[in-house]
Design a protein around this motif. Structure first.
Motif, PDB file in Angstrom:
ATOM      1  N   LEU A 169       0.821  -1.206   0.000  1.00 57.56           N
ATOM      2  CA  LEU A 169       0.000   0.000   0.000  1.00 57.56           C
ATOM      3  C   LEU A 169       0.860   1.264   0.000  1.00 57.56           C
ATOM      4  CD1 LEU A 169      -2.976  -1.040   2.294  1.00 57.56           C
ATOM      5  CD2 LEU A 169      -2.765  -1.134  -0.204  1.00 57.56           C
ATOM      6  N   ASP A 170       2.035   1.200   0.584  1.00 55.19           N
ATOM      7  CA  ASP A 170       2.974   2.316   0.429  1.00 55.19           C
ATOM      8  C   ASP A 170       3.254   2.563  -1.052  1.00 55.19           C
ATOM      9  OD1 ASP A 170       3.214   2.602   3.168  1.00 55.19           O
ATOM     10  OD2 ASP A 170       5.267   1.835   3.285  1.00 55.19           O
ATOM     11  N   ASP A 171       3.566   1.477  -1.767  1.00 56.22           N
ATOM     12  CA  ASP A 171       3.865   1.605  -3.194  1.00 56.22           C
ATOM     13  C   ASP A 171       2.668   2.140  -3.963  1.00 56.22           C
ATOM     14  OD1 ASP A 171       6.392   0.613  -2.691  1.00 56.22           O
ATOM     15  OD2 ASP A 171       5.969  -1.411  -3.438  1.00 56.22           O
ATOM     16  N   PHE A 172       1.467   1.707  -3.560  1.00 52.85           N
ATOM     17  CA  PHE A 172       0.254   2.170  -4.232  1.00 52.85           C
ATOM     18  C   PHE A 172       0.079   3.680  -4.062  1.00 52.85           C
ATOM     19  CE2 PHE A 172      -4.355   3.022  -4.131  1.00 52.85           C
ATOM     20  CZ  PHE A 172      -4.721   2.548  -5.372  1.00 52.85           C
ATOM     21  N   VAL A 173       0.252   4.163  -2.837  1.00 48.24           N
ATOM     22  CA  VAL A 173       0.110   5.597  -2.580  1.00 48.24           C
ATOM     23  C   VAL A 173       1.159   6.389  -3.352  1.00 48.24           C
ATOM     24  CG1 VAL A 173       0.317   7.392  -0.814  1.00 48.24           C
ATOM     25  CG2 VAL A 173      -0.991   5.323  -0.334  1.00 48.24           C
ATOM     26  N   LEU A 174       2.400   5.949  -3.288  1.00 46.74           N
ATOM     27  CA  LEU A 174       3.464   6.669  -3.978  1.00 46.74           C
ATOM     28  C   LEU A 174       3.243   6.675  -5.487  1.00 46.74           C
ATOM     29  CD1 LEU A 174       6.541   5.440  -1.913  1.00 46.74           C
ATOM     30  CD2 LEU A 174       5.549   7.745  -1.926  1.00 46.74           C
ATOM     31  N   GLY A 175       2.710   5.574  -6.027  1.00 48.90           N
ATOM     32  CA  GLY A 175       2.412   5.533  -7.451  1.00 48.90           C
ATOM     33  C   GLY A 175       1.326   6.511  -7.830  1.00 48.90           C
ATOM     34  N   ALA A 176       0.287   6.600  -6.988  1.00 48.67           N
ATOM     35  CA  ALA A 176      -0.805   7.531  -7.263  1.00 48.67           C
ATOM     36  C   ALA A 176      -0.331   8.977  -7.172  1.00 48.67           C
ATOM     37  CB  ALA A 176      -1.959   7.282  -6.284  1.00 48.67           C
ATOM     38  N   VAL A 177       0.510   9.262  -6.201  1.00 49.67           N
ATOM     39  CA  VAL A 177       1.041  10.617  -6.060  1.00 49.67           C
ATOM     40  C   VAL A 177       1.935  10.948  -7.254  1.00 49.67           C
ATOM     41  CG1 VAL A 177       2.575  12.058  -4.669  1.00 49.67           C
ATOM     42  CG2 VAL A 177       0.825  10.659  -3.556  1.00 49.67           C
ATOM     43  N   HIS A 178       2.713   9.988  -7.686  1.00 50.75           N
ATOM     44  CA  HIS A 178       3.556  10.200  -8.863  1.00 50.75           C
ATOM     45  C   HIS A 178       2.713  10.543 -10.085  1.00 50.75           C
ATOM     46  CE1 HIS A 178       5.867   8.894 -12.460  1.00 50.75           C
ATOM     47  NE2 HIS A 178       6.891   9.429 -11.802  1.00 50.75           N
ATOM     48  N   ASP A 179       1.504   9.961 -10.149  1.00 50.68           N
ATOM     49  CA  ASP A 179       0.611  10.203 -11.277  1.00 50.68           C
ATOM     50  C   ASP A 179      -0.206  11.485 -11.124  1.00 50.68           C
ATOM     51  OD1 ASP A 179       1.495   7.917 -12.521  1.00 50.68           O
ATOM     52  OD2 ASP A 179      -0.157   6.665 -11.813  1.00 50.68           O
ATOM     53  N   GLY A 180      -0.027  12.210 -10.025  1.00 48.38           N
ATOM     54  CA  GLY A 180      -0.662  13.510  -9.901  1.00 48.38           C
ATOM     55  C   GLY A 180      -1.593  13.719  -8.730  1.00 48.38           C
ATOM     56  N   ALA A 181      -1.944  12.678  -7.993  1.00 53.67           N
ATOM     57  CA  ALA A 181      -2.822  12.858  -6.832  1.00 53.67           C
ATOM     58  C   ALA A 181      -2.096  13.652  -5.757  1.00 53.67           C
ATOM     59  CB  ALA A 181      -3.269  11.510  -6.281  1.00 53.67           C
ATOM     60  N   ARG A 182      -2.769  14.601  -5.162  1.00 50.41           N
ATOM     61  CA  ARG A 182      -2.175  15.394  -4.093  1.00 50.41           C
ATOM     62  C   ARG A 182      -3.013  15.339  -2.818  1.00 50.41           C
ATOM     63  NH1 ARG A 182       1.432  14.690  -6.757  1.00 50.41           N
ATOM     64  NH2 ARG A 182       3.034  16.131  -7.530  1.00 50.41           N
ATOM     65  N   GLN A 183      -4.016  14.468  -2.787  1.00 48.20           N
ATOM     66  CA  GLN A 183      -4.825  14.258  -1.597  1.00 48.20           C
ATOM     67  C   GLN A 183      -4.814  12.768  -1.278  1.00 48.20           C
ATOM     68  OE1 GLN A 183      -8.415  17.345  -1.577  1.00 48.20           O
ATOM     69  NE2 GLN A 183      -8.447  16.098  -3.435  1.00 48.20           N
ATOM     70  N   VAL A 184      -4.426  12.417  -0.054  1.00 47.76           N
ATOM     71  CA  VAL A 184      -4.424  11.039   0.417  1.00 47.76           C
ATOM     72  C   VAL A 184      -5.447  10.943   1.540  1.00 47.76           C
ATOM     73  CG1 VAL A 184      -3.060   9.161   1.417  1.00 47.76           C
ATOM     74  CG2 VAL A 184      -1.975  10.814  -0.149  1.00 47.76           C
ATOM     75  N   VAL A 185      -6.382  10.004   1.436  1.00 48.06           N
ATOM     76  CA  VAL A 185      -7.411   9.838   2.456  1.00 48.06           C
ATOM     77  C   VAL A 185      -7.258   8.459   3.079  1.00 48.06           C
ATOM     78  CG1 VAL A 185      -9.861   9.904   3.009  1.00 48.06           C
ATOM     79  CG2 VAL A 185      -8.962  11.337   1.148  1.00 48.06           C
ATOM     80  N   LEU A 186      -7.030   8.432   4.383  1.00 44.20           N
ATOM     81  CA  LEU A 186      -6.877   7.181   5.120  1.00 44.20           C
ATOM     82  C   LEU A 186      -8.149   6.940   5.907  1.00 44.20           C
ATOM     83  CD1 LEU A 186      -3.256   7.813   6.463  1.00 44.20           C
ATOM     84  CD2 LEU A 186      -3.929   6.673   4.336  1.00 44.20           C
ATOM     85  N   LEU A 187      -8.917   5.940   5.494  1.00 44.57           N
ATOM     86  CA  LEU A 187     -10.187   5.612   6.144  1.00 44.57           C
ATOM     87  C   LEU A 187      -9.917   4.662   7.308  1.00 44.57           C
ATOM     88  CD1 LEU A 187     -12.123   5.029   2.835  1.00 44.57           C
ATOM     89  CD2 LEU A 187     -12.679   6.818   4.497  1.00 44.57           C
ATOM     90  N   GLY A 188     -10.266   5.080   8.530  1.00 50.39           N
ATOM     91  CA  GLY A 188      -9.892   4.288   9.691  1.00 50.39           C
ATOM     92  C   GLY A 188      -8.382   4.299   9.842  1.00 50.39           C
ATOM     93  N   ALA A 189      -7.800   5.498   9.914  1.00 48.64           N
ATOM     94  CA  ALA A 189      -6.349   5.660   9.827  1.00 48.64           C
ATOM     95  C   ALA A 189      -5.590   4.967  10.941  1.00 48.64           C
ATOM     96  CB  ALA A 189      -6.007   7.155   9.822  1.00 48.64           C
ATOM     97  N   GLY A 190      -6.177   4.916  12.130  1.00 47.46           N
ATOM     98  CA  GLY A 190      -5.502   4.259  13.229  1.00 47.46           C
ATOM     99  C   GLY A 190      -4.125   4.840  13.474  1.00 47.46           C
ATOM    100  N   LEU A 191      -3.116   3.976  13.569  1.00 48.21           N
ATOM    101  CA  LEU A 191      -1.747   4.391  13.866  1.00 48.21           C
ATOM    102  C   LEU A 191      -0.895   4.447  12.608  1.00 48.21           C
ATOM    103  CD1 LEU A 191      -1.335   2.390  17.189  1.00 48.21           C
ATOM    104  CD2 LEU A 191      -2.137   4.750  16.854  1.00 48.21           C
TER     105      LEU A 191
END
Length: 319
Positions: free
Chosen positions: A106-128
């Motif tokens: 999931l780290d790789d997934f987020v970084l890939g999405a940000v690389h593609d232009g996403a600038r908002q990350v939403v963590l549902l039930g973010a916990g720790l």
């Protein structure tokens, strides 16, 4: 607990860190010292163990400090060397390695999405979750962490004690997912018109079918083209068939967390199919696919509680 009123169109799923629960059978503790909040600490301990491995897939230098700050788990291991059976231990060996693998994927997934232009990350039930502190995110990226006030307050205390600074803008959204989290999110600056990446890590199979469908629909409504979502699902029709599996037994007996008692045991919706019908492109993988890709992590075994786990990755095409 920060909670607002809901309507019939907004069912009331519960959240507790990396997992969530519904129903009256569960203890709905506000923070991390009891009930489903303990599961956030379980995942933190697993991430700490993964961090200290010589072949680590993911680094989280804050994870062990969460574990040590909570009285309920001060005796839990944070290094595999502290586990008498080592990697043969089904909880702190195999299950912890599963969480470490999931973190990396999931780290790789987020970084890939940000690389593609996403600038908002939403963590549902973010916990720790500490991705706002760990990942190499652009300074103009915003990480929204949605969870109950008690969980977020505990996390903030530990991070403040460590003088930890996020690498991107971090916006805690202290709201129970049983409440109107959509309004809470949009009122803190989330822009539905800008591409976003969403994580529901270890969350949906603890929700009722109706609550899961509501959440998936809400993500669809709140996203524009170029956005993406990753979530974890279970395919088993009878989760209790795995009650005596090594993972569930060890978790129950060693740390007193009965994961099957937290699961919603009703029929699951086809959330991946639902997104596909809405125009999203989706792919579904087993965790074992990534074990083979990275050369580390759990592989199938008899009576395997991980057998039905699936990681789903979805992208909303641009206009």
């Amino acid at each position: 607990m920060s909670e607002t009123s809901t309507t019939e169109e907004s069912p009331r799923p519960a959240t507790g860190g990396d997992v969530a629960a519904t129903g009256t059978r569960r203890a709905d503790a506000e923070g991390v010292d009891g009930g489903v909040g303990l599961t956030a600490l379980l995942v933190a301990a697993a991430r700490a163990i993964e961090t200290h491995r010589h072949d680590s897939l993911a680094q989280d230098v804050h994870a062990e400090h969460f574990v040590r700050a909570a009285p309920a788990c001060v005796d839990w291991p944070v290094r595999i060397a502290q586990v008498p059976e080592g990697d043969d231990d089904p909880l702190w060996g195999r299950f912890a390695r599963y969480f470490g693998l999931r973190t990396r994927v999931l780290d790789d997934f987020v970084l890939g999405a940000v690389h593609d232009g996403a600038r908002q990350v939403v963590l549902l039930g973010a916990g720790l979750d500490t991705r706002a502190f760990r990942l190499d995110l652009p300074s103009d990226c915003v990480v929204f962490e949605i969870d109950r006030a008690g969980v977020l307050a505990f996390k903030q205390r530990v991070l403040t004690d460590r003088s930890a600074a996020p690498r991107a803008k971090r916006v805690p959204v202290p709201v129970d997912l049983r409440a109107d989290w959509v309004t809470a999110l949009t009122s803190t600056g989330f822009d539905p018109g800008a591409p976003s990446v969403w994580l529901a890590e270890g969350l949906l199979f603890y929700l009722s079918s109706r609550a899961e469908t509501y959440l998936i629909d809400a993500v669809d409504r709140l996203t524009t083209g170029g956005s993406s979502l990753a979530f974890e699902a279970k395919l088993e029709k009878d989760l209790l068939a795995y009650r005596d599996s090594a993972i569930y037994t060890a978790t129950r007996e060693q740390i007193g967390i009965d994961l099957l008692d937290l699961f919603d045991l009703g029929p699951r919706p086809d959330s991946a199919g639902h997104l596909t019908a809405r125009g999203w492109s989706t792919s579904m993988h087993t965790p074992f696919d990534f074990t083979r890709r990275h050369g580390r992590g759990p592989l199938p075994e008899p009576n395997d509680a991980l057998e039905g786990n699936r990681w789903v990755f979805a992208r909303k095409p641009g206009s």
